[in-house]
Each structure stands twice: as C-alpha cells, then as structure tokens.
Design a protein around this motif. Sequence first.
Motif, PDB file in Angstrom:
ATOM      1  N   ALA A  39       0.828  -1.207   0.000  1.00 11.92           N
ATOM      2  CA  ALA A  39       0.000   0.000   0.000  1.00 11.92           C
ATOM      3  C   ALA A  39       0.860   1.255   0.000  1.00 11.92           C
ATOM      4  CB  ALA A  39      -0.919  -0.012   1.219  1.00 11.92           C
ATOM      5  N   SER A  40       1.972   1.218   0.727  1.00 13.30           N
ATOM      6  CA  SER A  40       2.871   2.380   0.766  1.00 13.30           C
ATOM      7  C   SER A  40       3.522   2.617  -0.596  1.00 13.30           C
ATOM      8  CB  SER A  40       3.944   2.184   1.836  1.00 13.30           C
ATOM      9  OG  SER A  40       3.373   2.111   3.123  1.00 13.30           O
ATOM     10  N   SER A  41       3.891   1.520  -1.268  1.00 12.50           N
ATOM     11  CA  SER A  41       4.493   1.683  -2.595  1.00 12.50           C
ATOM     12  C   SER A  41       3.451   2.182  -3.602  1.00 12.50           C
ATOM     13  CB  SER A  41       5.113   0.367  -3.069  1.00 12.50           C
ATOM     14  OG  SER A  41       4.123  -0.611  -3.342  1.00 12.50           O
ATOM     15  N   LEU A  42       2.207   1.790  -3.413  1.00 14.36           N
ATOM     16  CA  LEU A  42       1.128   2.317  -4.251  1.00 14.36           C
ATOM     17  C   LEU A  42       0.972   3.816  -4.022  1.00 14.36           C
ATOM     18  CD1 LEU A  42      -1.348   1.995  -6.114  1.00 14.36           C
ATOM     19  CD2 LEU A  42      -2.661   1.276  -4.109  1.00 14.36           C
ATOM     20  N   GLY A  43       1.054   4.224  -2.762  1.00 17.53           N
ATOM     21  CA  GLY A  43       0.988   5.650  -2.440  1.00 17.53           C
ATOM     22  C   GLY A  43       2.102   6.437  -3.097  1.00 17.53           C
ATOM     23  N   SER A  44       3.308   5.879  -3.080  1.00 14.21           N
ATOM     24  CA  SER A  44       4.457   6.556  -3.712  1.00 14.21           C
ATOM     25  C   SER A  44       4.229   6.741  -5.204  1.00 14.21           C
ATOM     26  CB  SER A  44       5.735   5.741  -3.481  1.00 14.21           C
ATOM     27  OG  SER A  44       6.014   5.627  -2.106  1.00 14.21           O
ATOM     28  N   ALA A  45       3.620   5.717  -5.838  1.00 17.18           N
ATOM     29  CA  ALA A  45       3.332   5.828  -7.270  1.00 17.18           C
ATOM     30  C   ALA A  45       2.256   6.886  -7.524  1.00 17.18           C
ATOM     31  CB  ALA A  45       2.893   4.475  -7.814  1.00 17.18           C
ATOM     32  N   LEU A  46       1.229   6.895  -6.688  1.00 17.40           N
ATOM     33  CA  LEU A  46       0.145   7.869  -6.857  1.00 17.40           C
ATOM     34  C   LEU A  46       0.650   9.304  -6.696  1.00 17.40           C
ATOM     35  CD1 LEU A  46      -2.817   6.172  -4.921  1.00 17.40           C
ATOM     36  CD2 LEU A  46      -2.720   6.645  -7.381  1.00 17.40           C
ATOM     37  N   ALA A  47       1.685   9.487  -5.887  1.00  8.96           N
ATOM     38  CA  ALA A  47       2.241  10.826  -5.674  1.00  8.96           C
ATOM     39  C   ALA A  47       2.753  11.437  -6.975  1.00  8.96           C
ATOM     40  CB  ALA A  47       3.366  10.771  -4.642  1.00  8.96           C
ATOM     41  N   ASN A  48       3.074  10.581  -7.952  1.00 14.08           N
ATOM     42  CA  ASN A  48       3.547  11.076  -9.252  1.00 14.08           C
ATOM     43  C   ASN A  48       2.414  11.319 -10.251  1.00 14.08           C
ATOM     44  OD1 ASN A  48       6.382  11.080  -8.707  1.00 14.08           O
ATOM     45  ND2 ASN A  48       6.368   8.848  -8.854  1.00 14.08           N
ATOM     46  N   CYS A  49       1.194  10.956  -9.882  1.00 12.47           N
ATOM     47  CA  CYS A  49       0.042  11.134 -10.784  1.00 12.47           C
ATOM     48  C   CYS A  49      -0.577  12.517 -10.553  1.00 12.47           C
ATOM     49  CB  CYS A  49      -0.985  10.042 -10.554  1.00 12.47           C
ATOM     50  SG  CYS A  49      -0.384   8.361 -10.836  1.00 12.47           S
ATOM     51  N   ILE A  50       0.185  13.530 -10.802  1.00 13.19           N
ATOM     52  CA  ILE A  50      -0.243  14.877 -10.419  1.00 13.19           C
ATOM     53  C   ILE A  50      -1.321  15.458 -11.335  1.00 13.19           C
ATOM     54  CG2 ILE A  50       1.910  15.451  -9.244  1.00 13.19           C
ATOM     55  CD1 ILE A  50       2.814  16.876 -11.783  1.00 13.19           C
ATOM     56  N   ASN A  51      -1.558  14.788 -12.475  1.00  9.02           N
ATOM     57  CA  ASN A  51      -2.576  15.290 -13.405  1.00  9.02           C
ATOM     58  C   ASN A  51      -3.914  14.562 -13.260  1.00  9.02           C
ATOM     59  OD1 ASN A  51      -0.914  17.225 -14.803  1.00  9.02           O
ATOM     60  ND2 ASN A  51       0.162  15.473 -15.696  1.00  9.02           N
ATOM     61  N   ILE A  52      -3.980  13.688 -12.298  1.00 12.35           N
ATOM     62  CA  ILE A  52      -5.178  12.869 -12.163  1.00 12.35           C
ATOM     63  C   ILE A  52      -6.354  13.701 -11.657  1.00 12.35           C
ATOM     64  CG2 ILE A  52      -4.772  12.088  -9.791  1.00 12.35           C
ATOM     65  CD1 ILE A  52      -5.638   9.305 -10.739  1.00 12.35           C
ATOM     66  N   SER A  53      -7.547  13.491 -12.272  1.00 15.98           N
ATOM     67  CA  SER A  53      -8.756  14.204 -11.835  1.00 15.98           C
ATOM     68  C   SER A  53      -9.797  13.249 -11.247  1.00 15.98           C
ATOM     69  CB  SER A  53      -9.370  14.974 -13.000  1.00 15.98           C
ATOM     70  OG  SER A  53      -9.733  14.095 -14.046  1.00 15.98           O
TER      71      SER A  53
END
Length: 536
Positions: A39-53
């Motif tokens: 889950a933490s690694s998923l969070g790290s990946a999501l942190a790079n999805c800055i254009n997500i709406s």
Amino acid sequence: MIQQIKYYEELEEFKSSSLLSHQILHIDLSNNQIGNEGASSLGSALANCINISNLTLNLDYNKIGDEGASGLGIGLANCINLSNLTLNLDYTLIGDKGASGLGFGLANCINLQNLTLNLIWNLIRDKGASGLGSALANCINLSNLTLLLNGNQIGDEGVSGFGSALANCINLSNLTLNLSKNKIGYEGASGLGPALANCINLSNLTLNLSENKIGDKGASGLGFCLAKCINLSNLKLYLTSNKINNEGASGFGSALANCINLSNLTLELVQNKIGVMGAQGLGSALANCINLSNLTLNLNYNKIGDEGASGLGTGLANCINLQNLTLNLHGNQIGAKGASILGSALANCINLSNLTLTLFNNKIGDKGASCLSFALANCINLSNLTLDLYENQIGVMGAQGLGTGLQNCINLSNLTLILDENQIGVMGAQGLSSSLANCINLSNLKLNLYNSKIGDEGASCLGSALANCINLSNLKLNLDYNKIGDEGASGLGSAIANCNNLSNLKLNLCSINTSQKFELLSKCRKSKRLVVFYFE
C-alpha cells in the motif's frame, strides 16, 4: 475530447505505467494479499500522478493497516487536481493512525467535488474519526460525500469532532453517512446535528446510526437540527436499536413537521420502544409533510398498539400525494381498531401506485382485514401491492372482506398476498378467488396460504380464479399444510394448464402423495410457455 479510463488490476503493472499521463484511473486490488509495504508503494506511485482528476481505488479485504493507509495518504496529498475520488478500504485493519494519515492526504485535495470513502469494519476510534473530520473541513468544494464508517469503534467524541468538520462543507447537496454499529450516545448524535444544520444546501441526506445508543436526547437533538435543513427533499434515516422511547420519537416528529419540502422519506426505528405516544408524534409530523410522494416507514417491534397505529393513520390521511408507500408494522400488538383507522387513512391516498403493508404477527382479525379492504377499494390506481398479514387471527369473514377490496384493484400487475397461519377456510379461499378472477391484468402473483385450512374445495376455487388471470407470467403459490388431496390438486393443475402466458411457476404443496404429484406435474406442464417450474 473524451479522456480514456485506465484500468489496473496488478500493482506492479500500475507502478511501471506512465504515471504523469493518468487523468482518469481505476485500480482494483481487492482481496490481493497486499500489506502495508504494498500500500505504501502504491501511495508513492500515486504521488507522481499529479494530473489525475478522477480516481477509483479498491483495496478492500487486504491487510494494509495503519502504515499502509498513511502511505496512501502521503501519495494522495500530491494529487491536488482530484475532483472525483472513490476509496474502498473496508476490512483493511486501519486504526486511528491510519485514518489520520488518510486525512492528512485528503486535506490537500481541496478541489474535490465528489468523495466516496469506505472504511467499513476497521479499527477506527475517536481520534481517527476526528482526524478524518479535520481533513474534510478543508474540502469546502464538496457537493457529494459518501462516508461509510459502520462497524468501527467510534464514540461521542469522534462523532462530535467529525460533525464540527462537516459544518465547513456548506456546498454539500448530497450526503450519505453510515455510522451504524459504533459506540455513539446522545452526545455524539447531538454533536452531529448542528453540523447538518449548517449544510443548508443539502437536498439529499442518508444517515445511518443504527445499533448505537443515542436514546431520546440524541433523537430529539437530531430532529431539531434536521428541521433547519429546509431544502431537504430526500431523507433516509436509520435509527434501529437505539434505545429510543416515546419522548425521542415525539421530539423527532415535531422537528420533522418542519421539513415541508420533503418528497421522499425513509424512516427506520425498528426495535426501539417508541410506544403509543411516539407513534402518535410521528403521525402528527407526517400530517404536515403534504408534499411526500414516496414514504417508507419501518416501525417493527415498537409496541405501538391500536392507539399508535391510529395516530399514524391520522397523519397518513393528509399525505394525499403519496404514490409509493411502504409501511412495516409487524410485531406491534395492533388489533382491529388500529387496522381499521390505518385503512381509513389509506383510503385517502388515492394516488398510490405502489403499496407494501406488513402487519404480520399482530391481531387485526376479521374486522381489521375487512377495513383494510375498504381502503384498497379506493386505491384504484394500484399497480403493485404487497400485503403481509401472516398470523393475524383472520378467518372466513376477513378473507372475504379482503377479496371484496382486491376486486376493485383492476390495474394490479404485481400482487403479493401473505395469509399464512390464519384460518380462512374454504369460504375464505372462495372469497379471495372471486377477487383474483377480476384482476385480469396480473402478470406476477405470489400467494401464501400456508396452514390456512382451505382444503380441496378451496384449492379448486383458487385454480378456477387463476384460469381467468390470462396475463400471468410468474406465479408463486404456497399451499402447504392445507389438507389438499386428489380433487384439489387436480383442479389446481387443470387451471394452471390454462394460464397460457405462464413462464415461471413455483408451487409448494407438500400434503399430496407421489401419484398426485405426478398427475399435477403432468397438468401444469401443459401450460404452453412454462420455462421454469419448481415444485416441492
């Protein structure tokens, strides 16, 4: 340009994708043996999805715990362009620290308009609920919020803190809040109320506080605050098993009387102790809600008796615009008098098209059943009717009276009639049969006459009536324990064979022997369109 939705069901596949390119994202990792590190690694990946709406994230039935939830929160904190977020984290062992960590991330998502957060059956207490609340206080642009926290360990302090945060969400128009099966008392319910009163733009509210201990003070406090939500048009309130007595129900009712713009109301107060006065108070409130078109009222096991049922009836008589009514009053010690006044009230609701009336395990008797039939005779626009009168001391006269009312409902297309464990006998079955013969538009019929002493003659009469229902496509018939033999089974089978449009048949008739069953089966199968046949 239509934006493409990206779907992922493997964590590693998502992590190796072009993270910056994602705008609409759906990640389904339910029941995937993901722990806190995943889950933490998923969070790290999501942190790079800055254009997500738009993000939908399903992580239910994993063991991500506090550490994993906090890691997700850190990732979400970077997704500041999110406008739509759905997080399903039920059964994931999240406690206070994890809930607060999620809150930390959500607090940054100030552009959120639509949020669904599912944290059912976790380990969240007061501190975690307050942490989530603090985050939501930042999300002032929310218009739609669904928050599911049932089955946690949240008490008064947590709910009050949560309520204070909701008071900031003044743009909310749709709110669903499930806090059932927590540890909430009257202070928590009272603390939640003022927050709801601040949400002046609310038009749709679903609030579930079942299986807590809010008591009379909590119910009255909630009601007082809801009365300020003058724009409410749709309200669903679930307060089952909350130690609410007549004072709480009456106080709530007085407040409800102010919600004059309500068109849809669901109120569930099952297994409380509202009694006669509580039911009368609710009735007085309903009398003011003249714009109601849809009403569901569940008051099972509340000892309201005849006087309480009469009070409800008096209120319902004013709701002349009702089109859909579900009234569940089983196990309430209601006799003939209460049923009669309820019937008189329903007779005023001439616009009803859908009616469900559940009165099983009361004592309405013949007189009560006959008076209900008088009401049905006025409801000529009914297309869907469910009438559950199981175990109500109804005999021949009551069944015949019901039949008289039903024969006026010529527009019925769907009918469920449950008269199990009464004593309607042969003549009662004949009276019902005469009415069914008039309901020529019936397409779906469920008729339960278990242990009702109708015998061969009664079964044959029913069969003759069914033969007139030429539009029947679905039939469920329970005639167990009625001493039906050769003659009754034969007559029933011949009638069913004439129902040429019948496609689905379920028949319960345990009293006949093997040869009788074979003969009945042979006759029923002559129905030309019968596809599904279940016989026991």
